[in-house]
Design a protein around this motif. Structure first.
Motif, mmCIF file in Angstrom:
data_model
loop_
_atom_site.group_PDB
_atom_site.id
_atom_site.type_symbol
_atom_site.label_atom_id
_atom_site.label_comp_id
_atom_site.label_asym_id
_atom_site.label_seq_id
_atom_site.Cartn_x
_atom_site.Cartn_y
_atom_site.Cartn_z
ATOM 1 N N HIS A 190 6.178 -3.100 6.492
ATOM 2 C CA HIS A 190 4.513 -4.188 7.461
ATOM 3 C C HIS A 190 5.560 -4.945 8.269
ATOM 4 O O HIS A 190 4.925 -5.824 9.033
ATOM 5 C CB HIS A 190 4.635 -4.914 6.262
ATOM 6 N N GLU A 201 -2.581 -3.456 13.456
ATOM 7 C CA GLU A 201 -2.190 -2.563 12.113
ATOM 8 C C GLU A 201 -2.439 -3.411 11.053
ATOM 9 O O GLU A 201 -3.301 -3.337 10.229
ATOM 10 C CB GLU A 201 -1.688 -2.048 12.511
ATOM 11 N N LYS A 202 -2.317 -4.692 10.912
ATOM 12 C CA LYS A 202 -1.910 -5.532 10.291
ATOM 13 C C LYS A 202 -3.794 -5.753 9.767
ATOM 14 O O LYS A 202 -3.772 -6.536 8.823
ATOM 15 C CB LYS A 202 -1.600 -7.127 10.624
ATOM 16 N N PRO A 224 2.856 -0.708 3.087
ATOM 17 C CA PRO A 224 1.202 -1.756 3.610
ATOM 18 C C PRO A 224 0.618 -0.049 3.120
ATOM 19 O O PRO A 224 0.472 0.773 3.397
ATOM 20 C CB PRO A 224 1.353 -1.474 4.436
ATOM 21 N N HIS A 241 -6.117 -4.648 9.277
ATOM 22 C CA HIS A 241 -6.820 -3.130 8.634
ATOM 23 C C HIS A 241 -6.205 -2.805 7.154
ATOM 24 O O HIS A 241 -6.358 -1.748 6.523
ATOM 25 C CB HIS A 241 -6.808 -1.632 8.852
ATOM 26 N N VAL A 242 -4.766 -3.465 6.886
ATOM 27 C CA VAL A 242 -3.954 -3.502 5.795
ATOM 28 C C VAL A 242 -4.876 -3.731 4.615
ATOM 29 O O VAL A 242 -5.852 -4.926 4.906
ATOM 30 C CB VAL A 242 -2.827 -4.896 5.871
ATOM 31 N N LEU A 296 4.055 -3.443 11.705
ATOM 32 C CA LEU A 296 3.426 -3.566 11.863
ATOM 33 C C LEU A 296 2.993 -3.782 13.208
ATOM 34 O O LEU A 296 2.995 -5.000 13.235
ATOM 35 C CB LEU A 296 2.195 -3.287 10.988
ATOM 36 N N PHE A 342 0.745 -2.955 -1.148
ATOM 37 C CA PHE A 342 1.693 -1.832 -1.256
ATOM 38 C C PHE A 342 1.093 -0.712 -2.100
ATOM 39 O O PHE A 342 1.517 -1.647 -2.869
ATOM 40 C CB PHE A 342 3.133 -3.129 -1.428
ATOM 41 N N MET A 400 -3.525 0.874 3.761
ATOM 42 C CA MET A 400 -4.499 0.757 4.478
ATOM 43 C C MET A 400 -5.535 0.766 4.019
ATOM 44 O O MET A 400 -5.815 1.303 2.620
ATOM 45 C CB MET A 400 -4.508 1.882 6.133
ATOM 46 N N GLU A 401 -7.145 -0.085 4.699
ATOM 47 C CA GLU A 401 -8.480 -0.826 3.553
ATOM 48 C C GLU A 401 -8.624 0.756 3.667
ATOM 49 O O GLU A 401 -9.803 0.503 2.542
ATOM 50 C CB GLU A 401 -9.201 -0.975 4.352
ATOM 51 N N PRO A 442 -1.463 -8.831 1.152
ATOM 52 C CA PRO A 442 -1.667 -6.949 1.117
ATOM 53 C C PRO A 442 -1.359 -6.373 0.531
ATOM 54 O O PRO A 442 -0.507 -6.709 -0.494
ATOM 55 C CB PRO A 442 -0.452 -7.298 2.004
#
Length: 107
Positions: free
Chosen positions: A22, A29-30, A89, A32-33, A25, A50, A91-92, A48
């Motif tokens: 994390h 990028e953060k 992490p 879209h976590v 990133l 993980f 991603m969505e 977030p």
């Protein structure tokens, strides 16, 4: 800056970096976590999400156990296998894939 473990490997996949911690990133990028959508102390968690790179467990990280209904980590420790420093992490767009993998594995 903490020492980077030799096990911390990442590769390009699908146009984005996978296996990044994390803290590594970028701000883009953060954004879209995936965020936790469960209840923590009577309100939405929104931390977030993980996954554990050792056992595949997923969830948010909290400083104490049983704080969130989908908690997967207590600080840096996986609540399923007990490994530390294994949080990656999610991603969505990858969240559903990891949830399905974990639920299939748990059966």
């Amino acid at each position: 800056m903490p020492e980077v473990s030799t096990n911390n490997k990442f590769w390009l996949r699908g146009g984005k970096l996978n296996q990044k911690r994390h803290v590594e990133l970028t701000e883009e990028e953060k954004k879209h976590v995936a965020l936790c959508d469960c209840i923590k102390a009577g309100h939405p968690c929104k931390n977030p999400v993980f996954r554990c790179n050792q056992c595949g467990n997923y969830g948010c990280s909290q400083p104490v156990a049983d704080k969130c209904t989908k908690q997967g980590f207590k600080s840096d420790k996986c609540l399923h296998c007990g490994s530390t420093d294994s949080m990656i992490p999610i991603m969505e767009d990858e969240l559903n894939k990891y949830v399905e993998e974990w639920e299939r594995k748990d059966i």
